[in-house]
Write a protein that holds these residues in place. Structure first.
Motif, PDB file in Angstrom:
ATOM      1  N   ILE A 415       7.734 -20.392   5.503  1.00  0.00           N
ATOM      2  CA  ILE A 415       7.587 -18.957   5.769  1.00  0.00           C
ATOM      3  C   ILE A 415       6.173 -18.539   5.405  1.00  0.00           C
ATOM      4  O   ILE A 415       5.784 -18.532   4.234  1.00  0.00           O
ATOM      5  CB  ILE A 415       8.617 -18.140   4.967  1.00  0.00           C
ATOM      6  CG1 ILE A 415      10.031 -18.530   5.372  1.00  0.00           C
ATOM      7  CG2 ILE A 415       8.411 -16.647   5.186  1.00  0.00           C
ATOM      8  CD1 ILE A 415      11.112 -17.818   4.567  1.00  0.00           C
ATOM      9  N   ASP A 416       5.402 -18.181   6.399  1.00  0.00           N
ATOM     10  CA  ASP A 416       3.986 -17.864   6.190  1.00  0.00           C
ATOM     11  C   ASP A 416       3.676 -16.521   6.829  1.00  0.00           C
ATOM     12  O   ASP A 416       3.814 -16.355   8.044  1.00  0.00           O
ATOM     13  CB  ASP A 416       3.116 -18.973   6.798  1.00  0.00           C
ATOM     14  CG  ASP A 416       1.634 -18.744   6.535  1.00  0.00           C
ATOM     15  OD1 ASP A 416       1.313 -18.001   5.589  1.00  0.00           O
ATOM     16  OD2 ASP A 416       0.802 -19.296   7.286  1.00  0.00           O
ATOM     17  N   HIS A 417       3.275 -15.558   6.009  1.00  0.00           N
ATOM     18  CA  HIS A 417       2.945 -14.223   6.513  1.00  0.00           C
ATOM     19  C   HIS A 417       1.949 -13.578   5.565  1.00  0.00           C
ATOM     20  O   HIS A 417       2.021 -13.796   4.343  1.00  0.00           O
ATOM     21  CB  HIS A 417       4.219 -13.362   6.617  1.00  0.00           C
ATOM     22  CG  HIS A 417       4.012 -12.056   7.323  1.00  0.00           C
ATOM     23  ND1 HIS A 417       3.624 -10.910   6.656  1.00  0.00           N
ATOM     24  CD2 HIS A 417       4.120 -11.725   8.633  1.00  0.00           C
ATOM     25  CE1 HIS A 417       3.531  -9.912   7.528  1.00  0.00           C
ATOM     26  NE2 HIS A 417       3.824 -10.383   8.733  1.00  0.00           N
ATOM     27  N   ASN A 419       1.780 -10.768   4.315  1.00  0.00           N
ATOM     28  CA  ASN A 419       2.361  -9.866   3.331  1.00  0.00           C
ATOM     29  C   ASN A 419       3.433 -10.530   2.473  1.00  0.00           C
ATOM     30  O   ASN A 419       4.269  -9.855   1.878  1.00  0.00           O
ATOM     31  CB  ASN A 419       2.932  -8.625   4.017  1.00  0.00           C
ATOM     32  CG  ASN A 419       1.867  -7.811   4.721  1.00  0.00           C
ATOM     33  OD1 ASN A 419       1.952  -7.586   5.919  1.00  0.00           O
ATOM     34  ND2 ASN A 419       0.850  -7.392   3.989  1.00  0.00           N
ATOM     35  N   ARG A 474       6.456  -4.768   6.212  1.00  0.00           N
ATOM     36  CA  ARG A 474       6.134  -5.812   7.186  1.00  0.00           C
ATOM     37  C   ARG A 474       6.524  -7.201   6.669  1.00  0.00           C
ATOM     38  O   ARG A 474       6.984  -8.044   7.442  1.00  0.00           O
ATOM     39  CB  ARG A 474       4.638  -5.758   7.506  1.00  0.00           C
ATOM     40  CG  ARG A 474       4.253  -4.576   8.407  1.00  0.00           C
ATOM     41  CD  ARG A 474       2.750  -4.437   8.521  1.00  0.00           C
ATOM     42  NE  ARG A 474       2.380  -3.405   9.497  1.00  0.00           N
ATOM     43  CZ  ARG A 474       1.164  -2.873   9.594  1.00  0.00           C
ATOM     44  NH1 ARG A 474       0.204  -3.284   8.757  1.00  0.00           N
ATOM     45  NH2 ARG A 474       0.901  -1.954  10.498  1.00  0.00           N
ATOM     46  N   GLY A 475       6.312  -7.428   5.372  1.00  0.00           N
ATOM     47  CA  GLY A 475       6.711  -8.710   4.810  1.00  0.00           C
ATOM     48  C   GLY A 475       8.207  -8.932   4.900  1.00  0.00           C
ATOM     49  O   GLY A 475       8.672 -10.022   5.279  1.00  0.00           O
ATOM     50  N   TYR A 478       9.332  -9.594   8.437  1.00  0.00           N
ATOM     51  CA  TYR A 478       9.095 -10.981   8.868  1.00  0.00           C
ATOM     52  C   TYR A 478      10.183 -11.911   8.339  1.00  0.00           C
ATOM     53  O   TYR A 478      10.660 -12.787   9.058  1.00  0.00           O
ATOM     54  CB  TYR A 478       7.723 -11.452   8.395  1.00  0.00           C
ATOM     55  CG  TYR A 478       7.424 -12.881   8.794  1.00  0.00           C
ATOM     56  CD1 TYR A 478       7.025 -13.176  10.097  1.00  0.00           C
ATOM     57  CD2 TYR A 478       7.574 -13.922   7.888  1.00  0.00           C
ATOM     58  CE1 TYR A 478       6.781 -14.483  10.484  1.00  0.00           C
ATOM     59  CE2 TYR A 478       7.327 -15.233   8.268  1.00  0.00           C
ATOM     60  CZ  TYR A 478       6.934 -15.515   9.568  1.00  0.00           C
ATOM     61  OH  TYR A 478       6.691 -16.807   9.942  1.00  0.00           O
ATOM     62  N   SER A 481      13.104 -11.652  10.448  1.00  0.00           N
ATOM     63  CA  SER A 481      12.911 -12.184  11.803  1.00  0.00           C
ATOM     64  C   SER A 481      13.125 -13.687  11.887  1.00  0.00           C
ATOM     65  O   SER A 481      13.239 -14.236  12.985  1.00  0.00           O
ATOM     66  CB  SER A 481      11.501 -11.849  12.299  1.00  0.00           C
ATOM     67  OG  SER A 481      10.516 -12.628  11.616  1.00  0.00           O
ATOM     68  N   THR A 482      13.198 -14.369  10.734  1.00  0.00           N
ATOM     69  CA  THR A 482      13.348 -15.822  10.742  1.00  0.00           C
ATOM     70  C   THR A 482      14.777 -16.273  10.999  1.00  0.00           C
ATOM     71  O   THR A 482      15.017 -17.465  11.177  1.00  0.00           O
ATOM     72  CB  THR A 482      12.857 -16.425   9.409  1.00  0.00           C
ATOM     73  OG1 THR A 482      13.642 -15.894   8.320  1.00  0.00           O
ATOM     74  CG2 THR A 482      11.394 -16.088   9.169  1.00  0.00           C
ATOM     75  N   ARG A 505       1.920  -7.821  -1.351  1.00  0.00           N
ATOM     76  CA  ARG A 505       2.601  -9.020  -0.891  1.00  0.00           C
ATOM     77  C   ARG A 505       3.951  -9.114  -1.601  1.00  0.00           C
ATOM     78  O   ARG A 505       4.038  -8.847  -2.797  1.00  0.00           O
ATOM     79  CB  ARG A 505       1.771 -10.265  -1.175  1.00  0.00           C
ATOM     80  CG  ARG A 505       0.480 -10.340  -0.363  1.00  0.00           C
ATOM     81  CD  ARG A 505      -0.244 -11.652  -0.591  1.00  0.00           C
ATOM     82  NE  ARG A 505      -1.438 -11.756   0.225  1.00  0.00           N
ATOM     83  CZ  ARG A 505      -2.218 -12.834   0.272  1.00  0.00           C
ATOM     84  NH1 ARG A 505      -1.917 -13.897  -0.475  1.00  0.00           N
ATOM     85  NH2 ARG A 505      -3.290 -12.864   1.035  1.00  0.00           N
TER      86      ARG A 505
END
Length: 659
Positions: A415-417, A419, A474-475, A478, A481-482, A505
């Protein structure tokens, strides 16, 4: 007996008919008459829609609101009213809010306003009222907010204002008040300002916790303005002449109290020597024990991470959450890596080709300090010999087999984002599980909100708060969304970490699936959705609830645990109870009231927060909807950060326009 005369029977029937009429109708008619008299006196041209023949009059008139058949609000800010307030306004005896700010009203306030005994909010700033602050103001014992700033009031500040025990806001700046501030004591005071008046003398003890901006351009001294001439002690809690000793009175008595007898001095010296001896013995024993442990570890072929020092956590005031989102801990045991050396275990890195900027040996040699101890274990700040700084989380209550643990770590590392706090590496052995994260130098949102509320604190402005809210949303979006069941499971302010530029973050994502039932049950107090019974099984809608509580925390400045202690129920219900009473301004963090032109955005974000924290999951928005609404709020107008003397949010209409 002869029947009573006809006229007597008609009179009795009339009396009976009047007695049967509902009580609200005559009162509302009297309110309408009082409002028309007010219009005739100060607003003939300003209030053309006030017409007794209009449907729903007077409750449909501009600025008028009714409750239970009475006028309970009159809000006419900046309406062009001119002249002196008529005595008839005192007949609105059910009035809760009177806002006539930023008009051209003048003269003294009529004493008939003493009849407004239900008044909670009185906003008269920005007019030309003159004379002394009238005595009747002190009789309005239900007042919560009183704003008389920006007028021409003269004389002193009445001591009788202490009768207003519910008062939370008192603004008197930009008037012509003189003399000393009396000994005022408002137990619920949040906002106070007497700047730009001709006041002098020492600031009373109970007001010395206010910031210096509350006393600008006056002749006052003491507290945030520095000591008064000849003042002995600056302590705002001291009692008697020594507390604000402007003329040195009581100084001799104070000195006498400090004198000690020879016997007392000798006793203190003996006690200090004995204490010193005990400390030395303890230190010697500790040193010997440390040497013995080091020898044993070396013989076993292992090393110890220097995380065993009894280091105080950096953020003592954070409750459960620490600087990297992991609560307060006074000390932590050393990480025993003997099994790692014996079994040849290594750190497993994520990222570009799994490159290894350091190894386990480097990590174990690092100097470290405890950041905090919380739900998932203890967190440390580790400074490597190369100068690189990382955050290390030593997990607790994790009973997974190595294969399952590695599978879950691979999923979290993927998981890379921008935020989310990136997971750099992990380590697994039977007795130790370590996670290595990028270090966030500015600590947590919890620390920023609650860590220091003293007079020297830099206000946490609106633009920074909305930026943090948007980044965190937003974090979380995401993460959701996975996968359809992907959730964070432990959203709270201590898990929102900040970079040097205050970019937010989200940390601890994925860890909810690792811990045992004991840790799961203990977490997210105050943030947990009502439907969650097993916190190892958290849905996306439960994350939305927790994020709603986080937004409320940003807006109110209150930690969820603080709301529980103060009012006996959680933060969402506390907010709802305050807003229900039409006291919306009382919800917001006083630091936010410094900023102009953002009140509408604040109310919109408050509405979003309450939507997210809805009791039933299907009433809550999805995280994509949350992100879109915060983006719309952020773009709705240019965000100002200048201080406003009379913030108009005080006069807000609540969560949404009233019908």
């Amino acid at each position: 007996m002869a029947p009573p005369p006809v006229w007597l029977r008609l009179l009795a029937s009339a009396i009976l008919l009047l007695a049967c009429l509902p009580g609200g109708a005559p009162d509302l008619a009297a309110d309408a008459a009082a409002l028309l008299a007010f219009r005739e006196a100060v607003g003939r041209s300003a209030l053309p829609t006030w017409n007794s023949s209009a449907p729903g009059a007077p409750c449909s008139w501009q600025g008028v609101a009714c409750e239970s058949g009475r006028v309970d609000e009159l809000r006419l800010p900046g309406a062009g009213l001119i002249g002196q307030i008529p005595a008839a306004l005192g007949n609105l005896t059910a009035l809760h809010t009177l806002s006539l700010r930023f008009n051209a009203l003048s003269g003294p306030l009529p004493p008939e306003l003493a009849g407004l005994t239900e008044l909670r909010n009185l906003y008269l700033q920005g007019n030309d009222f003159s004379g002394e602050i009238p005595p009747f103001v002190s009789s309005l014992k239900n007042l919560v907010r009183l704003n008389l700033a920006g007028n021409k009031f003269t004389g002193g500040i009445p001591l009788a204002l202490n009768n207003l025990s519910r008062l939370g806001t008192l603004y008197l700046e930009n008037n012509r008040l003189t003399g000393e501030i009396p000994v005022l004591d408002f137990p619920n005071l949040v906002q106070f300002n007497v700047s730009y008046n001709q006041l002098n003398g020492s600031i009373p003890a109970k007001l010395r916790s206010q910031p210096a901006t509350a006393f600008l351009a006056t002749g006052l001294c003491g507290g945030p303005l520095g000591r008064c001439p000849g003042e002995i002690s600056p302590s705002p809690t001291a009692e008697g002449p020594a507390a604000g000793n402007a003329d040195g009175a009581g100084e001799n008595d104070h000195s006498k109290k400090k004198k000690l007898s020879g016997g007392a001095i000798a006793g203190i010296a003996i006690g200090a020597a004995a204490l010193l001896l005990i400390v030395l013995v303890v230190l010697i024993l500790l040193c010997r024990g440390k040497k013995a442990r080091s020898s044993e570890a070396a013989a076993a072929g292992g090393k110890q991470m220097e995380m065993g020092a009894a280091a105080e956590p950096r953020d003592k005031s954070l409750g459960e959450g620490g600087a990297n989102g992991n609560g307060v801990a006074a000390a932590a045991p050393a990480v025993d890596a003997a099994s790692a050396a014996a079994g040849g275990k290594k750190l497993v890195f994520f990222g570009e080709g799994g490159t290894r900027p350091f190894d386990l040996e480097d990590l174990l040699r690092a100097s470290a300090e405890v950041l905090g101890k919380g739900t998932f274990g203890t967190a440390y700040k580790a400074v490597l010999e190369t100068g690189m700084t990382v955050a290390v989380k030593r997990l607790k209550d994790v009973n997974l087999q190595e294969t399952e643990f590695r599978e879950k770590m691979e999923a979290i590392g993927a998981i890379d984002h921008p935020n989310l706090v990136p997971l750099m590496a992990y380590y697994f052995s039977k007795d130790e599980k370590l996670l290595v994260y990028e270090y966030m130098p500015m600590g947590s949102l919890s620390a920023l909100l609650h860590g220091n509320r003293g007079s020297g604190r830099t206000p946490f402005n609106w633009e920074t708060r909305t930026g943090i809210a948007l980044a965190a949303a937003r974090g979380i979006e995401y993460i959701h969304s996975t996968g359809p069941s992907a959730a964070h499971g432990n959203i709270k302010s201590s898990n929102i970490l900040l970079t040097k530029s205050y970019q937010a973050r989200v940390s601890d994502h994925g860890l909810a699936l690792l811990v045992g039932s004991a840790s799961a049950t203990a977490r997210v107090a105050g943030y947990r959705a009502p439907e969650v019974t097993d916190t190892r099984k958290v849905s996306q809608k439960a994350d939305v609830y927790s994020f709603g509580v986080l937004l409320l925390e940003l807006l109110t400045g209150k930690a969820p645990s603080q709301a529980l202690n103060d009012d006996g129920f959680d933060l969402p219900r506390w907010v709802q109870s305050v807003v229900k009473e039409e006291w919306t301004a009382e919800v917001f963090d006083p630091e936010l009231l410094r900023y102009q032109n953002v009140e509408e955005d604040m109310v919109q974000l408050l509405q979003l927060a309450t939507d997210c924290a809805a009791q039933y999951p299907d009433k809550r928005p999805s995280m994509p909807d949350v992100v879109a609404r915060i983006e719309a709020i952020s773009k709705s107008r240019s965000l100002a950060s200048s201080y406003q003397d009379q913030p108009s949010i005080e006069d807000g209409d609540g969560m949404s326009p009233r019908p």
